[in-house]
Design a protein around this motif. Structure first.
Motif, mmCIF file in Angstrom:
data_model
loop_
_atom_site.group_PDB
_atom_site.id
_atom_site.type_symbol
_atom_site.label_atom_id
_atom_site.label_comp_id
_atom_site.label_asym_id
_atom_site.label_seq_id
_atom_site.Cartn_x
_atom_site.Cartn_y
_atom_site.Cartn_z
ATOM 1 N N PRO A 76 -36.454 5.710 14.280
ATOM 2 C CA PRO A 76 -35.522 5.243 13.245
ATOM 3 C C PRO A 76 -34.128 5.847 13.321
ATOM 4 C CG PRO A 76 -37.096 6.799 12.325
ATOM 5 C CD PRO A 76 -37.546 6.523 13.723
ATOM 6 N N ILE A 77 -34.033 7.106 13.707
ATOM 7 C CA ILE A 77 -32.719 7.761 13.779
ATOM 8 C C ILE A 77 -32.543 8.267 15.206
ATOM 9 C CG2 ILE A 77 -31.207 9.550 12.844
ATOM 10 C CD1 ILE A 77 -32.800 9.475 10.282
ATOM 11 N N PRO A 78 -31.852 7.519 16.057
ATOM 12 C CA PRO A 78 -31.831 7.839 17.490
ATOM 13 C C PRO A 78 -30.841 8.937 17.861
ATOM 14 C CG PRO A 78 -30.584 5.841 17.108
ATOM 15 C CD PRO A 78 -31.169 6.227 15.777
ATOM 16 N N VAL A 79 -31.039 10.139 17.298
ATOM 17 C CA VAL A 79 -30.204 11.289 17.657
ATOM 18 C C VAL A 79 -30.825 11.958 18.879
ATOM 19 C CG1 VAL A 79 -29.293 13.513 16.916
ATOM 20 C CG2 VAL A 79 -29.500 11.643 15.269
ATOM 21 N N PRO A 80 -30.116 12.015 19.999
ATOM 22 C CA PRO A 80 -30.705 12.593 21.214
ATOM 23 C C PRO A 80 -30.995 14.083 21.064
ATOM 24 C CG PRO A 80 -28.743 11.287 21.704
ATOM 25 C CD PRO A 80 -28.773 11.480 20.222
ATOM 26 N N ILE A 81 -31.912 14.567 21.851
ATOM 27 C CA ILE A 81 -32.174 15.996 21.887
ATOM 28 C C ILE A 81 -30.984 16.715 22.523
ATOM 29 C CG2 ILE A 81 -34.682 15.885 21.846
ATOM 30 C CD1 ILE A 81 -34.715 15.904 24.839
ATOM 31 N N ALA A 82 -30.942 18.035 22.351
ATOM 32 C CA ALA A 82 -29.730 18.809 22.612
ATOM 33 C C ALA A 82 -29.260 18.764 24.061
ATOM 34 C CB ALA A 82 -29.946 20.265 22.199
ATOM 35 N N TYR A 83 -30.164 18.536 25.007
ATOM 36 C CA TYR A 83 -29.730 18.554 26.405
ATOM 37 C C TYR A 83 -29.389 17.164 26.923
ATOM 38 C CZ TYR A 83 -34.904 18.482 26.534
ATOM 39 O OH TYR A 83 -36.228 18.239 26.289
ATOM 40 N N HIS A 84 -29.356 16.180 26.047
ATOM 41 C CA HIS A 84 -28.705 14.903 26.322
ATOM 42 C C HIS A 84 -27.467 14.816 25.440
ATOM 43 C CE1 HIS A 84 -31.652 12.766 28.921
ATOM 44 N NE2 HIS A 84 -32.462 13.704 28.426
ATOM 45 N N THR A 85 -26.642 13.827 25.669
ATOM 46 C CA THR A 85 -25.369 13.794 24.959
ATOM 47 C C THR A 85 -25.404 12.864 23.756
ATOM 48 O OG1 THR A 85 -22.980 13.642 25.299
ATOM 49 C CG2 THR A 85 -24.312 11.926 26.291
ATOM 50 N N PHE A 86 -24.592 13.180 22.768
ATOM 51 C CA PHE A 86 -24.511 12.429 21.517
ATOM 52 C C PHE A 86 -23.115 11.832 21.384
ATOM 53 C CE2 PHE A 86 -23.328 11.849 17.162
ATOM 54 C CZ PHE A 86 -24.462 11.595 16.429
ATOM 55 N N GLY A 87 -23.038 10.510 21.173
ATOM 56 C CA GLY A 87 -21.739 9.900 20.945
ATOM 57 C C GLY A 87 -21.824 8.407 20.775
ATOM 58 N N GLY A 88 -20.963 7.879 19.901
ATOM 59 C CA GLY A 88 -20.923 6.445 19.656
ATOM 60 C C GLY A 88 -19.811 5.762 20.416
ATOM 61 N N TRP A 89 -19.811 4.432 20.352
ATOM 62 C CA TRP A 89 -18.815 3.604 21.023
ATOM 63 C C TRP A 89 -17.922 2.915 19.990
ATOM 64 C CZ3 TRP A 89 -22.145 0.567 25.172
ATOM 65 C CH2 TRP A 89 -22.629 1.472 26.125
ATOM 66 N N LYS A 90 -16.944 2.182 20.499
ATOM 67 C CA LYS A 90 -16.016 1.395 19.677
ATOM 68 C C LYS A 90 -15.361 2.301 18.637
ATOM 69 C CE LYS A 90 -19.422 -1.588 19.135
ATOM 70 N NZ LYS A 90 -20.260 -2.729 18.746
ATOM 71 N N LYS A 91 -15.310 1.888 17.381
ATOM 72 C CA LYS A 91 -14.605 2.681 16.378
ATOM 73 C C LYS A 91 -15.429 3.860 15.855
ATOM 74 C CE LYS A 91 -11.212 -0.673 14.700
ATOM 75 N NZ LYS A 91 -10.070 0.166 15.114
ATOM 76 N N SER A 92 -16.571 4.088 16.469
ATOM 77 C CA SER A 92 -17.374 5.262 16.123
ATOM 78 C C SER A 92 -17.020 6.480 16.968
ATOM 79 C CB SER A 92 -18.868 4.953 16.282
ATOM 80 O OG SER A 92 -19.295 4.008 15.332
ATOM 81 N N GLY A 93 -16.293 6.282 18.055
ATOM 82 C CA GLY A 93 -15.998 7.420 18.916
ATOM 83 C C GLY A 93 -14.704 7.249 19.681
ATOM 84 N N PHE A 94 -13.945 8.339 19.780
ATOM 85 C CA PHE A 94 -12.676 8.352 20.507
ATOM 86 C C PHE A 94 -12.705 9.524 21.484
ATOM 87 C CE2 PHE A 94 -12.075 6.467 16.393
ATOM 88 C CZ PHE A 94 -11.256 5.361 16.624
ATOM 89 N N GLY A 95 -12.470 9.219 22.751
ATOM 90 C CA GLY A 95 -12.542 10.245 23.781
ATOM 91 C C GLY A 95 -13.634 9.905 24.770
ATOM 92 N N ASP A 96 -13.550 10.473 25.968
ATOM 93 C CA ASP A 96 -14.482 10.076 27.022
ATOM 94 C C ASP A 96 -15.589 11.086 27.269
ATOM 95 O OD1 ASP A 96 -12.794 11.986 28.049
ATOM 96 O OD2 ASP A 96 -12.542 11.028 30.004
#
Length: 507
Positions: free
Chosen positions: A449-469
């Motif tokens: 239900p809440i797809p938050v990755p574990i700490a040794y994978h990366t966390f980040g959204g796309w489009k207007k949810s995230g800025f930066g590469d």
């Protein structure tokens, strides 16, 4: 609310600079509430530009020593910090809960997800290794090394006062940087306590500084040349402002904004499992999570009717209470403004024609009538042109947007302006695989239900949810907080060369 400090019985908080608590000198303060009671429990100073500059100077000086420590010695400080957090987990959770309003169990989860990144960052000696090529050319070796940026900063939100600061500072410190944290002024006590624990763990004074403040403090961090990188989590308009301003001043930036996370419910899904997942993911922490599921997308009329009935029944059983109530499913919102804002969003949904199945407005908790409470709200038959579909509500509001086909369901999150996370519930592996590959979001859950990755994978959204590469935690975090230096080395050993005016090749 910003105030001039008057005689009061509330606690007066401080900044933490140079390894000690420092009283604010700006004359500006903000109230820190107990959301469960609605009472002011503390005041926090809002730093002036000069106070932020002093913190930067402390960090710049301290970084020289810290950056020179070898990576495994820095890692030992992080490992000691983990022991101290484990020792103080109960008191940290109660402190966090008292200022944020989330339940004790949820507060412990907040801290736990933060320390998992510290555990990952303790592997810094491995992650900081460069690459080496011997005999790239005759007598020539080429190698790279990762070096700290220097002074870096994090600007973090109220909804995870432990997790997000730890996500930011853990890799930054492990990589040899000094760190300035500007936490939310709404719940700053846990970040201040984290700084104390790092000092107790052996972090040199001045390497980690906590400066409380508002836009004044943020703008100094964004424009001061001594700060080399900025990490931010918050609303999309502010994320975009920070990203653009940081870039204009030559800084690295990773900025994460709003979200509108969908859960696609296929006809073959276990609807009892789906309903339980949606109740937790939609209403947990009063919906004040960037990864909350706020849109359920059942495929087909039969699926939609059955799901709506199950959700409406489960919503009736939710208990809202004081954050220290062990039986509460969730507690209050952060402040009165949040209650007003979410209530207005609910009214907009009604006015736009959505079908209201449960109305959480006006919820009162006996004995805590002045607390910032909202009960669970559930809408059905929400269309994509409605504001409650388009905008992030950030409260205990779950909407159902029905579709007829899988392709329609796939398009909804893919075409939404936000692209943080999405989930799909299905028993069909082909459908799950196709969805995961094609959906236009940064994080995907399959029957999660809440797809938050574990700490040794990366966390980040796309489009207007995230800025930066580069994203948060995982290997990206070490790439973000370091710069790569590449050395091409040759030892002549008696080889005599003539003068050359061309670029050497590696033949």
């Amino acid at each position: 609310m910003t105030t001039q400090l008057t005689e009061t019985k509330t606690r007066e908080l401080t900044h933490f600079v140079g390894g000690r608590h420092v009283a604010g000198t700006s004359g500006r303060f903000s109230d820190v509430y107990d959301p469960s009671t609605g009472e002011v429990q503390a005041t926090v100073p809002l730093a002036s530009a000069a106070e932020v500059g002093a913190a930067i100077a402390n960090a710049e000086e301290a970084q020289l020593e810290w950056g020179a420590w070898n990576p495994q010695r820095r890692a030992r400080v992080l490992l000691k910090f983990l022991q101290l957090v484990d020792r103080d987990m109960d008191s940290l959770a109660r402190l966090l809960s008292s200022e944020h309003g989330k339940t004790i169990a949820d507060a412990k989860g907040d801290i736990q997800r933060g320390i998992e990144v510290i555990e990952f960052a303790a592997g810094g000696p491995h992650l900081l290794k460069g690459e080496y090529t011997t005999s790239a050319g005759t007598g020539i070796d080429v190698y790279s090394m990762r070096q700290p940026l220097g002074v870096v900063a994090g600007i973090t939100p109220f909804n995870f006062p432990a997790m997000i600061p730890l996500w930011k500072m853990g890799p930054a410190l492990a990589a040899g940087n000094s760190f300035i944290l500007k936490p939310s002024e709404r719940d700053p006590s846990v970040p201040l306590r984290i700084a104390e624990l790092f000092l107790e763990a052996g972090l040199p004074a001045g390497v980690l500084n906590v400066v409380n403040g508002d836009k004044t403090a943020v703008d100094v961090l964004l424009t001061d040349d001594r700060v080399k990188a900025i990490g931010f989590v918050g609303s999309t308009p502010i994320a975009q402002y920070i990203y653009e301003t940081a870039a204009a001043h030559g800084k690295r930036a990773q900025c994460f904004g709003g979200a509108k996370n969908h859960m696609i419910v296929m006809p073959d899904a276990d609807l009892d499992q789906v309903a339980d997942a949606l109740i937790g993911a939609g209403y947990g922490s009063a919906g004040e999570r960037c990864m909350a599921i706020s849109v359920a997308v059942p495929v087909g009329k039969e699926t939609g009717d059955a799901l709506a009935a199950k959700l409406a029944e489960r919503v009736k059983g939710l208990k809202i209470g004081h954050s220290h109530d062990e039986n509460a499913d969730y507690g209050p919102l952060i402040n009165a403004d949040a209650v007003t804002r979410v209530s207005a969003a609910i009214q907009a949904g009604i006015d736009e024609g959505a079908e209201l199945l449960a109305d959480g407005r006006g919820h009162v908790v006996e004995g805590y009538e002045n607390g910032f409470y909202l009960g669970p709200t559930l809408f059905d038959n929400v269309t994509t042109d409605m504001s409650i579909y388009q905008e992030e509500v950030f409260g205990p509001v779950l909407i159902i947007t029905r579709v007829d086909t899988y392709e329609e369901a796939l398009r909804l999150p893919s075409e939404h302006k936000y692209g943080n996370g999405v989930s799909i519930y299905t028993r069909d592996g082909d459908t799950a695989r196709d969805f995961s590959a094609r959906v236009n979001t940064g994080m995907v859950g399959v029957n999660v239900p809440i797809p938050v990755p574990i700490a040794y994978h990366t966390f980040g959204g796309w489009k207007k949810s995230g800025f930066g590469d580069l994203n948060q935690h995982g290997p990206d975090s070490f790439r973000f907080y370091t710069k790569t230096k590449t050395v091409t080395s040759r030892w002549p050993s008696g080889i005599k060369d003539g003068t050359s005016f061309v670029i050497p090749t590696m033949h």
